[in-house]
Motif scaffolding. Structure first.
Motif, mmCIF file in Angstrom:
data_model
loop_
_atom_site.group_PDB
_atom_site.id
_atom_site.type_symbol
_atom_site.label_atom_id
_atom_site.label_comp_id
_atom_site.label_asym_id
_atom_site.label_seq_id
_atom_site.Cartn_x
_atom_site.Cartn_y
_atom_site.Cartn_z
ATOM 1 N N VAL A 26 27.952 3.932 96.801
ATOM 2 C CA VAL A 26 26.515 3.835 96.545
ATOM 3 C C VAL A 26 26.228 4.329 95.130
ATOM 4 C CG1 VAL A 26 24.211 4.551 97.276
ATOM 5 C CG2 VAL A 26 26.005 4.191 98.988
ATOM 6 N N VAL A 28 24.500 5.729 91.737
ATOM 7 C CA VAL A 28 23.483 6.748 91.452
ATOM 8 C C VAL A 28 23.063 6.599 89.994
ATOM 9 C CG1 VAL A 28 23.031 9.219 91.272
ATOM 10 C CG2 VAL A 28 24.412 8.353 93.163
ATOM 11 N N HIS A 36 13.744 7.938 91.458
ATOM 12 C CA HIS A 36 14.847 6.980 91.510
ATOM 13 C C HIS A 36 16.126 7.673 91.979
ATOM 14 C CE1 HIS A 36 12.650 4.353 88.298
ATOM 15 N NE2 HIS A 36 12.208 4.143 89.525
ATOM 16 N N ARG A 37 16.358 8.880 91.472
ATOM 17 C CA ARG A 37 17.545 9.628 91.883
ATOM 18 C C ARG A 37 17.419 10.099 93.335
ATOM 19 N NH1 ARG A 37 21.087 10.949 88.331
ATOM 20 N NH2 ARG A 37 21.720 12.906 89.290
ATOM 21 N N ALA A 40 18.205 7.253 95.589
ATOM 22 C CA ALA A 40 19.638 6.967 95.630
ATOM 23 C C ALA A 40 20.365 7.895 96.611
ATOM 24 C CB ALA A 40 20.243 7.104 94.232
ATOM 25 N N ARG A 171 24.692 1.265 102.681
ATOM 26 C CA ARG A 171 23.236 1.253 102.537
ATOM 27 C C ARG A 171 22.577 0.508 103.693
ATOM 28 N NH1 ARG A 171 20.343 5.104 100.392
ATOM 29 N NH2 ARG A 171 19.489 4.718 98.342
ATOM 30 N N ARG A 245 28.111 8.721 97.634
ATOM 31 C CA ARG A 245 27.347 8.570 96.394
ATOM 32 C C ARG A 245 28.288 8.664 95.187
ATOM 33 N NH1 ARG A 245 24.591 7.291 100.598
ATOM 34 N NH2 ARG A 245 22.375 7.100 100.202
#
Length: 444
Positions: A26, A28, A36-37, A40, A171, A245
């Motif tokens: 995924v 980051v 946005h972070r 994620a 996801r 991540r």
């Protein structure tokens, strides 16, 4: 200067990355706005939170609310605080060491100890799966009239759903879980609005009272709630899935990842608190307030909700939420089983084989108990499974706290002393409550 954590000892060959096919899968963002972070990193916490509101919680929460009113809300709150701390430590282990809890145990303990811990963890997963089988089978019976025995057998085909989601990527798996959590939350929001519980009594229930410990029945249900809330296999699960991540494996990258991962899990577990509290509040407001202290089974609750609230939709919403809860829990139980087996044994099974094996072991006692004792027997089995989970908690919590407090293993993310003291206090409380329950059970 970056830090690449290595285990204290290397008793066994180095492990492959946890959940190898999904490890760092995924992306980051390196910069951009904070949300946005956060987005994620949102996902693992919600997958972990599923275990904190599975069908096993329903049984203990309904029994506690019907019998004791709002008294055990304090236990739900305490359990949730403990869950938030322990899951944060689990995320810290995964991000700081690059190992999940099972891999860390394998790297630092002898073979006999590892085999023992693996066996205990597998038993916890089977106990959890047992709750999912019963809960899903009950939901199928309530919604579609499928007999409990056949409903338990049908749950074995959920392997197709899990395989499909895993093939779509991590996801997709997270999105599915979050969608079902939203359905559960919406169902209970409507039911609580219909029940209209007295706010003062609800708030008073969050204040701890001595009766929780002095009353053997209250203690039994309280430890069931504890076992249903702080689930041992979730500690293994979280330490693995935070590694999906693709954050920079540098000191600063790890610190940032930990902040976002803990934010994610804390938000998700607050949602779990709301749902668990809602189940108990619903039982207290509808059953306890009307003198129905005997309601312990999910089916009883379903049958009584509509006539006692005067709204037919209430029972349907209850069953829909239960089905969503049961389906959701199968996803995380499958992942946890895979992580535990690969981490402790380096044994890789195909996901469908692993799922059928775990689910098959869980189905057998349900089928036997349903055939011999009927629906009432499965209800008692459901509560018992949660007490079993609580008994197994120390065997996951103690290694976890030991590892996160080890600077050689954790590097810059070693847990601060104040946090370690709190975690050891929680472990001691869990062990003390379990010993008291065993004493009350076998000596009285």
């Amino acid at each position: 200067m970056s830090h690449d954590a290595t285990p204290l000892k290397t008793r066994w060959p180095a492990s492959a990355p946890s959940l190898g096919e999904m490890h760092r899968s995924v992306p980051v963002p390196n910069g951009g706005r904070w949300w946005h972070r956060l987005f994620a990193f949102l996902g693992p916490g919600y997958m972990v939170s599923v275990g904190y509101m599975d069908p096993g919680n329903w049984a203990t929460d309904i029994a506690g609310g019907a019998h004791f009113g709002y008294l055990l809300l304090s236990v739900i709150l305490l359990s949730n605080v403990m869950a938030i701390v322990l899951q944060a430590l689990s995320a810290r282990l995964g991000i700081g060491s690059g190992l999940d809890l099972a891999q860390a145990c394998r790297a630092n303990y002898s073979r006999p100890v590892n085999l023992g811990l693996w066996g205990i963890c597998e038993a916890a997963i089977i106990a959890c799966d047992l709750a999912e089988v019963i809960g899903t089978a009950i939901a199928l019976k309530l919604l579609f009239g499928i007999p409990l025995l056949w409903g338990a057998v049908i749950t074995a085909v959920d392997v197709v759903l899990v395989l499909f989601l895993m093939n779509r990527g991590f996801r997709a798996l997270e999105a599915f879980v979050i969608a079902l959590l939203a359905i559960i939350f919406a169902c209970f929001a409507v039911q609580i609005a219909l029940a209209a519980p007295p706010v003062a009594e609800v708030l008073g229930g969050f204040i701890p009272r001595a009766q929780v410990v002095t009353d053997p029945t209250a203690l039994y249900i309280a430890i069931g709630i504890l076992g249903a809330t702080v689930m041992p296999h979730n500690l293994y699960l979280h330490s693995s899935i935070v590694q999906t991540r693709a954050f920079p494996r540098t000191d600063e990258g790890r610190r940032s990842a930990l902040r976002w991962a803990v934010t994610d899990s804390t938000l998700a577990l607050m949602l779990a608190l709301c749902i668990n509290a809602a189940i108990l509040i619903l039982a207290a407001a509808v059953f306890h307030a009307n003198g129905r202290f005997d309601v312990q089974e999910i089916e009883q609750a379903y049958e009584l909700l509509a006539p006692m609230l005067g709204v037919g939709l209430a029972s349907t919403l209850f069953a829909v939420a239960l089905l969503a809860s049961g389906i959701n829990s199968t996803v995380t139980a499958t992942l946890a089983g895979q992580i535990v087996m690969e981490g402790f044994l380096h044994l890789r099974l195909k996901p469908w084989m692993r799922r059928l094996l775990t689910r098959g072991i869980a189905i057998v006692p349900v089928v036997i108990v349903a055939a011999l004792y009927g629906d009432a027997g499965t209800a008692r089995l459901l509560v018992l499974s949660q007490v079993i989970l609580s008994m197994q908690l120390p065997f996951a919590v103690v290694p976890l706290v030991r590892f996160v407090s080890d600077r050689k293993l954790m590097g810059v993310l070693v847990a601060p002393r104040w946090l370690v003291r709190i975690a050891w206090g929680m472990a001691a409380l869990i062990i003390a409550l379990n010993l008291k329950l065993l004493t009350d059970t076998f000596l009285h």
